[in-house]
Design an enzyme around this catalytic site. Sequence first.
Site, PDB file in Angstrom:
ATOM      1  N   LYS A   1       1.399   4.579  -2.364  1.00  0.00           N
ATOM      2  CA  LYS A   1       0.898   6.162  -1.868  1.00  0.00           C
ATOM      3  C   LYS A   1       2.281   7.020  -1.994  1.00  0.00           C
ATOM      4  CE  LYS A   1      -3.263   5.551  -0.911  1.00  0.00           C
ATOM      5  NZ  LYS A   1      -4.127   6.408  -1.625  1.00  0.00           N
TER       6      LYS A   1
ATOM      7  N   TYR B   1       0.778  -1.246  -0.001  1.00  0.00           N
ATOM      8  CA  TYR B   1       0.154  -0.201   0.081  1.00  0.00           C
ATOM      9  C   TYR B   1       0.948   1.265  -0.010  1.00  0.00           C
ATOM     10  CZ  TYR B   1      -3.199   3.315   1.973  1.00  0.00           C
ATOM     11  OH  TYR B   1      -4.036   4.395   2.281  1.00  0.00           O
TER      12      TYR B   1
HETATM   13  P1  NAI Z   1     -12.917   3.858   2.112  1.00  0.00           P
HETATM   14  O1  NAI Z   1     -12.896   2.410   1.577  1.00  0.00           O
HETATM   15  O2  NAI Z   1     -13.741   4.112   3.367  1.00  0.00           O
HETATM   16  O3  NAI Z   1     -13.813   4.462   0.889  1.00  0.00           O
HETATM   17  C1  NAI Z   1     -13.564   4.353  -0.560  1.00  0.00           C
HETATM   18  C2  NAI Z   1     -14.461   4.863  -1.438  1.00  0.00           C
HETATM   19  O4  NAI Z   1     -13.805   4.615  -2.948  1.00  0.00           O
HETATM   20  C3  NAI Z   1     -15.796   3.679  -1.710  1.00  0.00           C
HETATM   21  O5  NAI Z   1     -16.936   4.392  -1.627  1.00  0.00           O
HETATM   22  C4  NAI Z   1     -15.429   2.918  -2.581  1.00  0.00           C
HETATM   23  O6  NAI Z   1     -16.546   2.286  -3.245  1.00  0.00           O
HETATM   24  C5  NAI Z   1     -14.614   3.706  -3.499  1.00  0.00           C
HETATM   25  N1  NAI Z   1     -13.751   3.073  -4.355  1.00  0.00           N
HETATM   26  C6  NAI Z   1     -12.973   1.785  -4.031  1.00  0.00           C
HETATM   27  N2  NAI Z   1     -12.221   1.221  -5.239  1.00  0.00           N
HETATM   28  C7  NAI Z   1     -12.676   2.351  -6.258  1.00  0.00           C
HETATM   29  C8  NAI Z   1     -12.404   2.183  -7.651  1.00  0.00           C
HETATM   30  N3  NAI Z   1     -11.742   1.175  -8.195  1.00  0.00           N
HETATM   31  N4  NAI Z   1     -12.836   3.167  -8.421  1.00  0.00           N
HETATM   32  C9  NAI Z   1     -13.728   4.035  -8.015  1.00  0.00           C
HETATM   33  N5  NAI Z   1     -14.186   4.030  -6.758  1.00  0.00           N
HETATM   34  C10 NAI Z   1     -13.591   3.005  -5.717  1.00  0.00           C
HETATM   35  O7  NAI Z   1     -11.921   4.814   1.841  1.00  0.00           O
HETATM   36  P2  NAI Z   1     -11.253   6.241   2.887  1.00  0.00           P
HETATM   37  O8  NAI Z   1     -10.827   5.655   3.943  1.00  0.00           O
HETATM   38  O9  NAI Z   1     -12.343   7.019   2.729  1.00  0.00           O
HETATM   39  O10 NAI Z   1     -10.131   6.360   1.965  1.00  0.00           O
HETATM   40  C11 NAI Z   1     -10.250   7.261   0.828  1.00  0.00           C
HETATM   41  C12 NAI Z   1      -8.753   7.634   0.235  1.00  0.00           C
HETATM   42  O11 NAI Z   1      -7.801   8.118   1.419  1.00  0.00           O
HETATM   43  C13 NAI Z   1      -8.229   6.460  -0.179  1.00  0.00           C
HETATM   44  O12 NAI Z   1      -7.268   6.675  -1.060  1.00  0.00           O
HETATM   45  C14 NAI Z   1      -7.095   5.930   1.116  1.00  0.00           C
HETATM   46  O13 NAI Z   1      -6.005   5.333   0.839  1.00  0.00           O
HETATM   47  C15 NAI Z   1      -6.605   7.238   1.505  1.00  0.00           C
HETATM   48  N6  NAI Z   1      -6.168   7.323   2.940  1.00  0.00           N
HETATM   49  C16 NAI Z   1      -7.149   6.798   3.982  1.00  0.00           C
HETATM   50  C17 NAI Z   1      -6.804   6.613   5.229  1.00  0.00           C
HETATM   51  C18 NAI Z   1      -7.579   6.308   6.394  1.00  0.00           C
HETATM   52  O14 NAI Z   1      -7.298   6.422   7.506  1.00  0.00           O
HETATM   53  N7  NAI Z   1      -8.829   6.076   6.160  1.00  0.00           N
HETATM   54  C19 NAI Z   1      -5.338   6.968   5.669  1.00  0.00           C
HETATM   55  C20 NAI Z   1      -4.575   7.524   4.442  1.00  0.00           C
HETATM   56  C21 NAI Z   1      -5.110   7.576   3.449  1.00  0.00           C
END
Ligand code: NAI
Length: 254
Positions: A154, A150
Amino acid sequence: MKKVAIVTGGAKGIGASIVRQLVADGFQVAIGDYNLADAEQFASQFADNQVKAFQADVSKKEDVDSLVSQTVGEFGQLDVMINNAGISKEYPLLEMTAEEFDQLIAVNMKGVLFGIQAAATQYIKQGTPGKIINASSVGGYKVSPNHGGYSATKFAVRSLTQAAAREFGKYGITTNCYCPGYTMTPMMKQIVKNYSQQLHISPDELEKQKSAEVALRRPAQPEDIANVVSFLASDKANYVNGQAIVVDGGLIYK
Ligand code: NAI
């Protein structure tokens, strides 16, 4: 005329919070999400014509190109592209299969590259100084246990961000990324569940341990991240370019 933003992965978690914040900031917003049912349900909570949901798998270039053209068809233009969609997989390197690594690369790296390409092409066509904002992570600076694959993706988001800032600055286009810390979303709840099982402790105990590592002694809420994205999407950030802004409550000190 209202400004127009696209948020990929905008149906849930940090993306959904960004959608809410941008609507409050006066944007019309297109959600591009893998899960159309969730995106449509979320979009229906907003007043008419503020938020539109489209199905898009960011790992497919044709989906991302079509997301941009459908958004421009619906709202007339594009001003801000937020490449937020991402997935996580938690394995030590020796257990990471080629297929799992390919999936991480497809969504987290190629998804961001395709979003940058589609948005920059549209901005150059429009002749407007648009903004591109990508989701990196604190994992884009520092590797956490079992997050080697991962984190690699990033780190790559930071380099794609710098490359886009260099290449498109001459058009007035800015490109930045946000690096969330430990943020309470469906993704993080799943990570906590998986990791607590490996450590043989309860999810609550692991959450306490993770919070204790943060200077503010709490996880981020998605709104904490959306507030920073709101700034990056605004005219106040017009001279910020090629940056990776950490939003982690005091964790990795970049
Ligand atoms: P989440 O899993 O809670 O929500 C992700 C959303 O993206 C969902 O609605 C899902 O359906 C959609 N999704 C997944 N794969 C997809 C694809 N191939 N095409 C289009 N949509 C897709 O994720 P979260 O936690 O909200 O993360 C958002 C971003 O922030 C990500 O890039 C994650 O890596 C990054 N991030 C999150 C952290 C955390 O602690 N939650 C920490 C650091 C970065």
